[in-house]
Design an enzyme around this catalytic site. Structure first.
Site, mmCIF file in Angstrom:
data_model
loop_
_atom_site.group_PDB
_atom_site.id
_atom_site.type_symbol
_atom_site.label_atom_id
_atom_site.label_comp_id
_atom_site.label_asym_id
_atom_site.label_seq_id
_atom_site.Cartn_x
_atom_site.Cartn_y
_atom_site.Cartn_z
ATOM 1 N N TYR A 14 24.282 32.691 -52.510
ATOM 2 C CA TYR A 14 24.582 31.278 -52.748
ATOM 3 C C TYR A 14 23.641 30.411 -51.942
ATOM 4 O O TYR A 14 23.352 30.732 -50.786
ATOM 5 C CB TYR A 14 26.026 30.975 -52.317
ATOM 6 C CG TYR A 14 27.078 31.665 -53.132
ATOM 7 C CD1 TYR A 14 27.347 33.016 -52.946
ATOM 8 C CD2 TYR A 14 27.807 30.986 -54.089
ATOM 9 C CE1 TYR A 14 28.311 33.659 -53.685
ATOM 10 C CE2 TYR A 14 28.788 31.624 -54.844
ATOM 11 C CZ TYR A 14 29.030 32.957 -54.631
ATOM 12 O OH TYR A 14 29.988 33.599 -55.372
ATOM 13 N N HIS A 52 27.557 27.484 -57.147
ATOM 14 C CA HIS A 52 27.554 28.764 -57.841
ATOM 15 C C HIS A 52 26.448 29.612 -57.228
ATOM 16 O O HIS A 52 25.509 29.089 -56.647
ATOM 17 C CB HIS A 52 27.266 28.562 -59.332
ATOM 18 C CG HIS A 52 28.429 27.987 -60.075
ATOM 19 N ND1 HIS A 52 29.606 28.676 -60.233
ATOM 20 C CD2 HIS A 52 28.595 26.808 -60.700
ATOM 21 C CE1 HIS A 52 30.442 27.943 -60.934
ATOM 22 N NE2 HIS A 52 29.867 26.788 -61.222
ATOM 23 N N LYS A 59 22.226 33.343 -63.584
ATOM 24 C CA LYS A 59 21.631 33.611 -62.287
ATOM 25 C C LYS A 59 20.317 34.315 -62.510
ATOM 26 O O LYS A 59 19.972 34.671 -63.631
ATOM 27 C CB LYS A 59 22.551 34.511 -61.464
ATOM 28 C CG LYS A 59 23.832 33.816 -61.083
ATOM 29 C CD LYS A 59 24.840 34.760 -60.578
ATOM 30 C CE LYS A 59 26.218 34.160 -60.511
ATOM 31 N NZ LYS A 59 26.505 33.024 -61.357
#
Lengths: 161, 329
Positions: free
Chosen positions: B258, B266, B297
């Protein structure tokens, strides 16, 4: 008996063909360098392939300031590096690091972005001085499927897909 | 009945704790880098090593770790009889071995061998060395008994009142009899009688914690640095750059990384750590890259550069990191 060199050049040929005919890339060139483990490619995609999230913010800001009825700033494609690989290969972090160490962020024949241009339009810096090192991993499987993944050198935050 | 009150208390405690976390932990966007040389402004964080797990039981310590060291760990506490499986668990906080090591290396705390230390402290209390500690411990025990007594009485009173109300609704006759007996007055009498009770009336309890034996400023039972697991340079680098990490299995990697406190952001990366010359199958890179993109991601992997001769020793070399994401073609 095929030699390692022949095999990797076959790999390069598959990727080159795939980029040229399936993905409409132009200005494709093989690139060899003594400190590179194999032949890389560089070429021009039909449209811009990668926009850094911070650059996107700059562009949106500039578009808002211009306010010309929602017409966006045209995004010119830029030359990209391609590293052909076979799915059965195993590379170590050391090998990837060696590739990035050997390469410039911008492939040869990339359009020069002058300091004045960068000052006038800040997002252009992401094509010039602020461009990070990135390579398109072209992974070939035996059935001639080619998958394309970006690999960035260092920590680069993900795009908002 | 007692367990009922305890569990409702627990739920309330958790709710309070959650809002407490949200308001207090997230007021600082990025944790400030605490250098190892700076003198800590908090008592040393006690990390209890119990059955191979690194646990922090003190809420203040949890806050220190989160605010100043970018460590959020995993909250693991739940009711043994009624385990919850959501994200909002409570104390204790569990740290990974390398996180515990990081706390020690930064001079912020120590890892204590809890089982050994507990026995040692108990033994000392029966000899002359621990006389003062013994007194403090007995005082603490008494306070706990007083608290338990108060809880029992409140519970009893609540039940009594409930039954009274029920009876009042159904049969008026019974209520009359009770009024004659002064039932209304006794309600207030018992409420005031909840004040500290004499020693004889206190219930016996089996203490489940013995933290009163510990000096909060001390480092009792500390394990020597060399007996703690080796630090990972990759994790260290992430922490140094201000990233928070949580276990990554949820997103299919080694760590979830993070950019700041996970309450606010997120994860940006799902990441794995490899050896410098460890061969990574291309399929792993492709599948992880694909998975990362699917959860918005980027798959990040890294390794510590191993120097040839005369280089830096392990854990201090340069860490290279690479990010992989789907190219969209």
């Amino acid at each position: 008996m095929t030699t390692l060199n022949q095999r990797t050049s076959a790999l390069t040929a598959i990727v080159l063909n795939n980029l040229q005919h399936q993905h409409d890339w132009t200005a494709l060139h093989p690139h060899t360098q003594p400190n590179l483990p194999r032949t890389l490619l560089y070429g021009l995609p039909p449209k811009r392939l990668y926009v850094h999230p911070d650059e996107q913010v700059e562009i949106i800001r500039a578009e808002k300031e211009m306010g010309n009825g929602g017409a966006g700033i045209p995004q010119e494609a830029e030359l990209e590096w391609v590293l052909p690989l076979h799915l059965s290969e195993k590379w170590s972090p050391a090998q990837f690091a060696a590739v990035f160490d050997a390469l410039d962020a911008r492939p040869p024949r990339s359009r020069e972005i002058t300091k004045e241009e960068e000052e006038r339009s800040p997002w252009l810096a992401y094509k010039g001085s602020r461009r990070g090192k990135r390579v398109l991993l072209a992974t070939v499987q035996d059935d001639s499927t080619v998958t394309y993944y970006w690999m960035h050198d260092g920590l680069v935050k993900p795009r908002q897909n | 009945m007692i367990s009922g009150s305890l569990s409702s208390f627990f739920v309330m405690y958790k709710t309070i704790q959650r809002s407490f976390f949200l308001t207090f932990f997230t007021d600082q966007c990025c944790f400030k880098m605490a250098t190892s040389t700076s003198t800590p402004t908090h008592p040393p964080v006690r990390i209890s090593l119990i059955a191979g797990r690194y646990l922090v039981f003190d809420i203040d310590a949890v806050m220190v770790l989160r605010r100043s060291f970018g460590l959020c760990g995993v909250l693991t506490g739940t009711m043994p009889q009624n385990p919850t499986q959501n994200l909002f668990l409570s104390m204790p906080q569990e740290l990974r071995a390398e996180e515990a090591r990081l706390v020690v290396d930064r001079g912020a705390g120590y890892v204590a061998d809890e089982a050994g230390d507990h026995l040692r402290l108990l033994k000392e209390m029966s000899s002359g060395v621990g006389e003062k500690r013994r007194e403090g411990y007995l005082r603490e025990l008494r306070e706990k008994r007083v608290a338990a007594k108060r809880l029992f009485d409140e519970e009893k009173e609540a039940v009594r009142r409930m039954h009274e109300g029920k009876r009042g609704k159904g049969k008026k006759k019974v209520q009359k009899v009770e009024e004659g007996g002064g039932g209304g007055d006794s309600l207030f009498e018992t409420a005031t009688a909840v004040q500290p009770a004499p020693e004889e009336a206190l219930p016996a309890i089996t203490p489940s914690t013995s933290n009163a034996m510990l000096d909060p400023a001390g480092t009792s039972g500390a394990i020597a640095d060399e007996n703690l697991p080796e630090p990972s340079a990759f994790y260290r680098e992430l922490n140094k750059r201000g990233y928070f990490t949580t276990p990554g299995l949820r997103f299919g990697g080694g760590y979830s990384v993070y950019p700041s406190d996970p309450f606010k952001f997120h994860a940006h990366y799902l990441s794995s750590c490899y050896g410098w010359d460890e061969k990574i199958p291309m399929l792993d890179i492709v599948t992880s890259g694909r998975l990362g993109t699917a959860v918005k991601k980027s798959f990040m992997f890294g390794a510590e550069r191993e120097e040839e001769e005369g280089g830096k020793k392990r854990g201090e070399g340069e860490v290279r990191m690479f990010c992989v994401e789907w190219a969209g073609m």
